[in-house]
Write an enzyme that holds these catalytic residues in place. Structure first.
Site, PDB file in Angstrom:
ATOM      1  N   ASP A   1       0.465  -1.261   0.118  1.00 22.02           N
ATOM      2  CA  ASP A   1      -0.136   0.122   0.114  1.00 22.02           C
ATOM      3  C   ASP A   1       0.611   1.397   0.073  1.00 22.02           C
ATOM      4  OD1 ASP A   1      -2.648  -0.938  -0.272  1.00 22.02           O
ATOM      5  OD2 ASP A   1      -2.643  -1.203   1.393  1.00 22.02           O
TER       6      ASP A   1
ATOM      7  N   LYS B   1      -3.586   3.015  -3.118  1.00 22.47           N
ATOM      8  CA  LYS B   1      -4.740   4.411  -3.604  1.00 22.47           C
ATOM      9  C   LYS B   1      -4.323   5.778  -3.307  1.00 22.47           C
ATOM     10  CE  LYS B   1      -7.352   1.231  -2.887  1.00 22.47           C
ATOM     11  NZ  LYS B   1      -6.964   0.093  -1.930  1.00 22.47           N
TER      12      LYS B   1
ATOM     13  N   MET C   1     -14.942 -10.769  27.130  1.00 16.49           N
ATOM     14  CA  MET C   1     -14.918 -11.446  28.511  1.00 16.49           C
ATOM     15  C   MET C   1     -16.435 -11.202  28.718  1.00 16.49           C
ATOM     16  SD  MET C   1     -12.225  -9.257  30.583  1.00 16.49           S
ATOM     17  CE  MET C   1     -12.553  -7.393  30.132  1.00 16.49           C
TER      18      MET C   1
END
Length: 422
Positions: free
Chosen positions: A106, A126, A233
């Site tokens: 990227d 991009k 949890m």
């Protein structure tokens, strides 16, 4: 699927690849993807056919494995690089990059951080305002590299599934029957909080963290529609939590994923709804993911991989790495004193529950013996990646099937095995 089709929960059925539903309905799996004779190398999915059948059926998996062209496909790894600092990249991300044949990276990733990897590097960054067409091109590049048999890493800043369009790439590839593995990364919100000492949760002050995109509005802000909610949890109070969510305005039909022991070999995911949580049970540690995106959860055949590295293993299955062997240095070869070979030793491991696995992959005969020492017998479906492993498995008795890959696959087909590449 139409009413005129047989029920694949009781049998295997044949479909054109373009008609195969995605996500594959719960309780079903793709057993094989194949082409008519003479068209095995075609990448046109309209000329492929899918065998769809019940999940957890090792007999059918073994029966159709020799037809499956996905056995020649490479695997795509969607990898989170982290927020920018290369030292925050995970060990698993590093291992995937080390095994890759090609890396698509990227815009926010420093190319210098990738210099130590041998893979071919392709920049696919991009920018805002011109990303949609570019994203479609990236999807095609990932697919084309995978069907050529390459080990592909799609490297993204942060985490692939946190505002990174990783879900779109996953869908594109899985709709075309390419195996995808996800390597999570440290998302930027957590890095920013750590940089400046901001606890995102604190007793009596903040009970949770909500992650949103800031550059587009969500037209529907009903609970669970615009966001995916995670509840940590939660194992001990599922009924109470279900009632609380409904009181807060959550739709009772909204899907919920109950994930136990995330990232561990014994990980397990069960899909239910908000309204059914009052009947749910979970084993700690467990968390809940609530939202429309849970509908995209898919179940694929899951294999316990007992070798050194799973990153180049071909095929469509999901892999869980649980090595039963390890490197112990090098020694001189008996045949050639100038050559040094890897010394492999058994790796002691705890006995885990194999109930959630469809089969076990063996890459070395020592792993077979180690497995037998721990579990006592072989499961119903085993995978052999070499001639030596195949021969070792055939010495065992019992009701199990062997799927051959790599040099073992060539041997089973009656051809002289090629020398494996490293």
């Amino acid at each position: 699927m139409g009413n005129d089709q047989p029920d694949p929960k009781n049998s295997a059925i044949l479909l054109e690849a373009s008609r195969c539903p995605w996500p594959v309905p719960q309780g079903l799996q793709v057993l094989a993807l194949f082409s008519p004779a003479g068209e095995a190398e075609s990448s046109n999915s309209a000329r492929h056919y899918v065998v769809l059948g019940p999940e957890r059926d090792s007999r059918l998996l073994a029966l159709f494995s020799h037809l499956d062209v996905r056995r020649h496909y490479g695997r795509v790894w969607l990898v989170g690089f982290g927020p920018g600092d290369p030292s925050l990249m995970t060990i698993k991300a590093h291992r995937a990059l080390s095994a890759a044949g090609v890396i698509f990276y990227d815009d926010l990733i420093d190319p210098a951080a990738l210099a130590r990897y041998r893979a071919r590097r392709v920049y696919v960054g991009k920018r805002k305002g011109r990303s949609n067409g570019r994203q479609q091109a990236i999807n095609r590049m990932l697919y084309e590299a995978a069907v050529k048999g390459e080990t592909v890493v799609r490297l993204k800043g942060g985490d692939p599934f946190v505002l990174g369009r990783g879900g779109e790439e996953l869908e594109y590839l899985e709709r075309r029957f390419v195996a995808v593995e996800i390597v999570p990364g440290v998302t930027s919100a957590l890095a920013a909080a750590a940089d400046f000492g901001i606890p995102v949760t604190r007793r009596g002050m903040s009970r949770g963290l909500e992650i949103r995109t800031g550059h587009e509005a969500c037209p529907d802000v009903r609970p669970g529609v615009c966001e995916t909610s995670a509840y940590y949890m939660a194992a001990s109070r599922l009924p109470e939590l279900g009632r609380e969510l409904i009181e807060e305005g959550f739709d009772p039909k909204l899907p919920v994923a109950i994930v136990e022991k995330a990232s561990l070999p014994e990980k397990h995911c069960r899909i239910t709804t908000v309204g059914s949580l009052d009947q749910g049970q979970a084993e700690a540690p467990a968390l809940l993911l609530v939202g429309e995106s849970v509908r995209f959860a898919t179940r694929k055949p899951t294999l316990l991989y007992t070798g050194l590295s799973p990153y180049r293993f071909p095929g469509p299955e999901r892999l869980v790495h649980y090595p039963l062997i390890r490197k112990a240095g090098k020694r001189n070869s008996d045949r050639n004193a100038g050559r040094r070979t890897k010394l492999i030793q058994p790796l002691p491991q705890a006995r885990i529950d194999l109930g959630s696995f469809d089969g076990v992959v063996f890459t070395h005969e020592l792993a077979v013996q180690q497995f037998l020492d721990i579990w006592g017998s072989l499961p119903g479906l085993v995978y052999a990646t070499s001639r030596a492993v195949w021969r070792r498995l055939r010495r065992e008795s019992g009701p199990f099937s062997i799927v051959c890959t790599g040099s073992a696959r060539v041997l089973k087909q009656g051809r002289r095995p090629e020398r494996p590449t490293r």
